[in-house]
Write a protein that holds these residues in place. Structure first.
Motif, PDB file in Angstrom:
ATOM      1  N   VAL A   1      45.529  37.600  38.070  1.00 49.64           N
ATOM      2  CA  VAL A   1      44.672  38.470  38.458  1.00 49.64           C
ATOM      3  C   VAL A   1      43.318  38.828  37.740  1.00 49.64           C
ATOM      4  O   VAL A   1      42.422  39.448  38.158  1.00 49.64           O
ATOM      5  CB  VAL A   1      45.542  39.787  38.525  1.00 49.64           C
ATOM      6  CG1 VAL A   1      46.645  39.948  39.602  1.00 49.64           C
ATOM      7  CG2 VAL A   1      46.117  40.296  36.974  1.00 49.64           C
TER       8      VAL A   1
ATOM      9  N   CYS B   1      51.965  40.751  36.679  1.00 53.31           N
ATOM     10  CA  CYS B   1      51.579  41.908  37.481  1.00 53.31           C
ATOM     11  C   CYS B   1      52.766  42.587  37.841  1.00 53.31           C
ATOM     12  O   CYS B   1      53.710  42.157  38.431  1.00 53.31           O
ATOM     13  CB  CYS B   1      50.433  41.300  38.454  1.00 53.31           C
ATOM     14  SG  CYS B   1      49.642  42.709  39.514  1.00 53.31           S
TER      15      CYS B   1
ATOM     16  N   ALA C   1      48.571  38.975  43.980  1.00 49.41           N
ATOM     17  CA  ALA C   1      48.982  39.519  42.549  1.00 49.41           C
ATOM     18  C   ALA C   1      50.194  39.019  42.384  1.00 49.41           C
ATOM     19  O   ALA C   1      50.915  39.131  41.214  1.00 49.41           O
ATOM     20  CB  ALA C   1      48.919  40.866  42.824  1.00 49.41           C
TER      21      ALA C   1
ATOM     22  N   PRO D   1      48.841  44.303  33.834  1.00 48.44           N
ATOM     23  CA  PRO D   1      48.132  44.779  34.964  1.00 48.44           C
ATOM     24  C   PRO D   1      49.061  45.467  35.913  1.00 48.44           C
ATOM     25  O   PRO D   1      50.387  45.084  36.242  1.00 48.44           O
ATOM     26  CB  PRO D   1      47.662  43.732  35.572  1.00 48.44           C
ATOM     27  CG  PRO D   1      48.417  42.542  34.994  1.00 48.44           C
ATOM     28  CD  PRO D   1      48.842  42.790  33.758  1.00 48.44           C
TER      29      PRO D   1
ATOM     30  N   THR E   1      49.263  47.058  40.090  1.00 46.01           N
ATOM     31  CA  THR E   1      48.386  46.953  41.137  1.00 46.01           C
ATOM     32  C   THR E   1      49.363  47.982  42.370  1.00 46.01           C
ATOM     33  O   THR E   1      50.586  47.694  42.490  1.00 46.01           O
ATOM     34  CB  THR E   1      48.274  45.787  42.169  1.00 46.01           C
ATOM     35  OG1 THR E   1      47.249  44.939  41.230  1.00 46.01           O
ATOM     36  CG2 THR E   1      47.386  45.933  43.202  1.00 46.01           C
TER      37      THR E   1
END
Length: 780
Positions: free
Chosen positions: A412, A463, A457, A537, A539
């Motif tokens: 990502v 992620c 992702a 990360p 999302t």
């Protein structure tokens, strides 16, 4: 019509000469339909032109005069006019060159010869003639014109005057001053060259004399040296004799090659002019080759763009062209990835890029393109237009398969693939720091776009994914094993869960900011995320977010939290994504649209919706999703913020899903993504698994599936309706899809195999699993 009578003798030698182009066919017996009230034979024939009819009349008159003079009966006589009856199934008669009618034989003897007219009108003859004119006249004449123009511009100020006129018409004062200064410098340099040319003969004579004396002195010195060395006075002039011999040999060589060179120079000059004309000229349509004429409406040239602008029907533009304004290309039309042409050109005073965009349909027609294949927008430089002209039919081609469908991981921080741009480039977007909005009419591809982003992702093991769907669709059911949080539905519990998630995200932003300060880092990178799990990360997708932001109880707080999170979360690797059908303020707050980096707008109906998804002023700048055709351009959106370009026309990759069979191509990708996770990772669907366990304690799903199945195999997509019929009030069954049932069965040790993209559930396997589970429980 004519009829030839039998009984005549051999043809006479004094028949008049025949003329070409008189088509005829022999009379054939035909028992067709006679005209009303007409008796006698019916003769087939062809319709003649006026000239051919006049010739036939004179020919028969000559035969009658000859027969009456010799006292014989005429071979051809004119009958009373008969009606013309057309036979529908008669084969076509080709025009022929010669037709001769002989008398006294009692029949018509026709001699058909392919003549000059057929050869002259043949396409090969025309192509050869066009080739000869094009290569023998047009290219050479164009080359002469180019040379003359270059010489004229090199010795005059015409080039500078032309550029100054264009700058004046365009209202570019700075450019006008620049060209005036260049003109003055060029005039001064030309004057200096003329003065140098006047003094050049004297300087050249002096230089030649000095050079001759210098060379002679050097040769004499060399001769003296040789004479001293060999003790022979004759060596003094030996170097001079050698130079004279060399000059004589050069003169002989010149006399030998002079005549062939003199004969070859005109042909070399013609070849140079031909090449110059071929590369710089525009061939007239009547002299162009078949290939060029077929590509006339396909290839985009500077002249074609200028002609298209001249026929837009804009009054001020036409007035500027009449005054001498010429379009100036910052970037001439260049071919890009074999997908189309890109150009950047200037506009005169009083004309703006949005005026050109308003006439996009006319511009597309002038360039022989469909409206969706031509996109004029404002360029970065003021007073210029960026123009993209796609190849004919390119917008109808589907996007290529998703590049990570069968293998590969994603990062990502480096970017995940979205789709293919109008130039044929794969658009890859970095997710951390780039929030997203997907908008457009229903059924145009918003959900698929969100699926593509989340699937990319999911292939990054670092992620973490949260998905909240405010509808009862199963678009993300196949993603469920990889989602750390997943809620869907239309009740308030889903909205409440999304609000809790936004609160958690806002808190995570503060925690990560403090952690970055401790580490002395400015933003989260992949290296930091690998070392520190709390910085990995994240999302979060909010699908059909208009249901959340329009909620009476949770909407306002959710909007405030989303805005604050995006404002502060850019460097903390927290990414928010939203998709919605409406651009109203209560559906998606304008502040969110302003803060997101990547905006994707599918087909919309009005400029308000266009600017609501892409940002204020987008429509006026020529970035118009209103040009996309609903129902036809499904899966195509206008994308901003993803590249350095002002916008992209993006064909999104398609993740195939079949609601009838329950097939979802994302399921196999998610299975592969699960293998990339570290053991004990918190990025899998642990939260949902706990919820499902609580709901499944009330009912035994394996026993329920065995109860609703008969003796035959049943497609997995058809099982959830039977479960809802068995237990209508069970919350899990109310929103269950085939993909979700297949995942739950796999968790209980029952794998549903794929058979031609269908997933049949075998009742024998289900019952065997029940027996096996009972045996295990008894053993425990």
């Amino acid at each position: 019509m004519t009829e030839h009578r039998p009984g005549s003798s051999d043809p006479r030698s004094d028949d008049p000469p025949t003329l070409p182009n008189v088509p005829a066919i022999p009379a054939l017996p035909w028992s067709g339909q006679h005209g009303a009230g007409q008796d006698g034979p019916v003769v087939e024939g062809v319709l003649l032109s006026d000239l051919e009819s006049e010739y036939v009349a004179r020919h028969m008159q000559h035969q009658r005069q000859t027969a009456s003079h010799d006292g014989e009966q005429a071979a051809v006589e004119v009958r009373r006019p008969a009606p013309v009856v057309r036979r529908p199934d008669v084969a076509p008669v080709l025009p022929k060159a010669v037709s001769a009618v002989r008398r006294r034989t009692g029949r018509a003897t026709v001699y058909v010869v392919t003549g000059v007219r057929v050869a002259a009108t043949h396409e090969r003859t025309r192509a050869t003639l066009r080739w000869a004119i094009r290569n023998g006249i047009v290219y050479i004449a164009t080359g002469v014109w180019v040379v003359v123009r270059r010489v004229w511009e090199a010795h005059t100020q015409s080039r500078y005057e032309r550029m100054m006129r264009q700058a004046e018409l365009a209202g570019d004062i700075q450019r006008l001053i620049d060209w005036e200064q260049r003109s003055e410098r060029a005039r001064a340099m030309r004057h200096k060259r003329r003065m140098d040319c006047i003094a050049a003969p004297f300087a050249l004579a002096k230089a030649v004399a000095v050079a001759a004396m210098t060379v002679a002195g050097m040769l004499l010195a060399l001769g003296i040296t040789l004479a001293v060395g060999y003790r022979d006075i004759a060596w003094v002039l030996a170097p001079l004799h050698a130079v004279v011999d060399l000059i004589a040999w050069v003169v002989w060589l010149v006399t030998v090659v002079w005549l062939p060179l003199l004969l070859a120079v005109p042909w070399l000059a013609l070849a140079a002019l031909w090449q110059l004309g071929r590369t710089h000229g525009t061939v007239p349509a009547w002299a162009a080759s078949t290939r060029l004429r077929d590509q006339e409406g396909v290839i985009v040239t500077p002249g074609g763009v200028a002609t298209a602008l001249a026929h837009l029907g804009i009054g001020k533009l036409n007035e500027a062209i009449k005054k001498g304004w010429e379009v100036e290309f910052l970037t001439p039309p260049v071919r890009v990835n074999n997908c189309g042409y890109h150009a950047a050109f200037s506009l005169p005073m009083g004309i703006t890029p949005d005026m050109i965009a308003d006439r996009r349909d006319v511009l597309a027609r002038n360039l022989n393109r469909a409206p969706l294949e031509v996109w004029p927008t404002a360029a970065e430089r003021a007073g210029y237009v960026d123009l993209w002209v796609a190849d004919p039919g390119s917008t109808e081609r589907p996007a290529p398969p998703y590049p990570l469908l069968h293998d590969g991981k994603a990062d990502v921080f480096a970017g995940v693939p979205f789709g293919v741009s109008q130039r044929g480039d794969v658009i890859i977007v970095v997710l951390p720091g780039g929030n997203l909005v997907f908008g457009g009419l229903m059924g145009q591809g918003k959900s698929n776009a969100a699926r593509v982003v989340i699937l990319g992702a999911a292939l990054d093991p670092l992620c973490e994914l949260w998905v909240f769907v405010f509808a009862n669709n199963g678009d993300f059911d196949a993603y469920r094993p990889r989602l750390a949080r997943y809620d869907r539905g239309i009740d308030d519990t889903v909205a409440a869960a999304a609000l809790r998630a936004l609160r958690d995200l806002y808190e995570k932003v503060a925690q990560r900011e403090a952690r970055l300060a401790e580490l002395g880092a400015k933003k989260v990178t992949r290296t930091l995320a690998e070392k520190h799990p709390e910085l990995r990360p994240l999302t979060a997708l909010f699908s059909e977010c208009h249901e959340l932001f329009g909620h009476e109880q949770f909407g306002k707080e959710a909007a405030d939290l989303a805005v604050q999170t995006m404002r502060r979360g850019r460097k903390t690797a927290i990414t928010l994504a939203f998709d919605t059908q409406s651009s109203r303020a209560d559906a998606i707050p304008p502040k969110i649209v302003e803060l997101v980096k990547v905006n994707a707008c599918f087909a919309v109906k009005s400029w308000r919706s266009n600017d609501g998804f892409l940002g204020d002023g987008s429509f006026q700048a020529g970035i118009r999703a209103t040009e996309l055709r609903p129902g036809k351009d499904v899966g195509t959106s206008l994308l901003t913020g993803a590249t350095d370009e002002r916008f992209e026309i993006l064909k999104w990759f398609y993740i195939e899903a079949d609601d009838d069979t329950g097939y979802d191509a994302a399921a196999e990708v998610i299975e592969r993504a699960m293998t990339y996770l570290e053991p004990g990772s918190t990025h899998a669907g642990t939260a949902i698994a706990v919820t499902d366990t609580e709901t499944q304690t009330e009912r035994d799903i394996i026993a329920d599936v065995a109860a609703v199945l008969g003796d035959a195999k049943v497609n997995v997509a058809d099982v959830p309706p039977r479960l809802r019929k068995l237990a209508p009030d069970h919350p899990l069954y109310r929103s269950m899809s085939g993909v979700q049932l297949r995942t739950i069965l796999a968790e209980h040790g029952v794998k549903v195999p794929s058979t031609g993209r269908r997933y049949p559930v075998d009742p024998a396997v289900i019952r065997a699993r029940l027996v096996e589970r009972s045996v295990q429980r008894e053993g425990e």
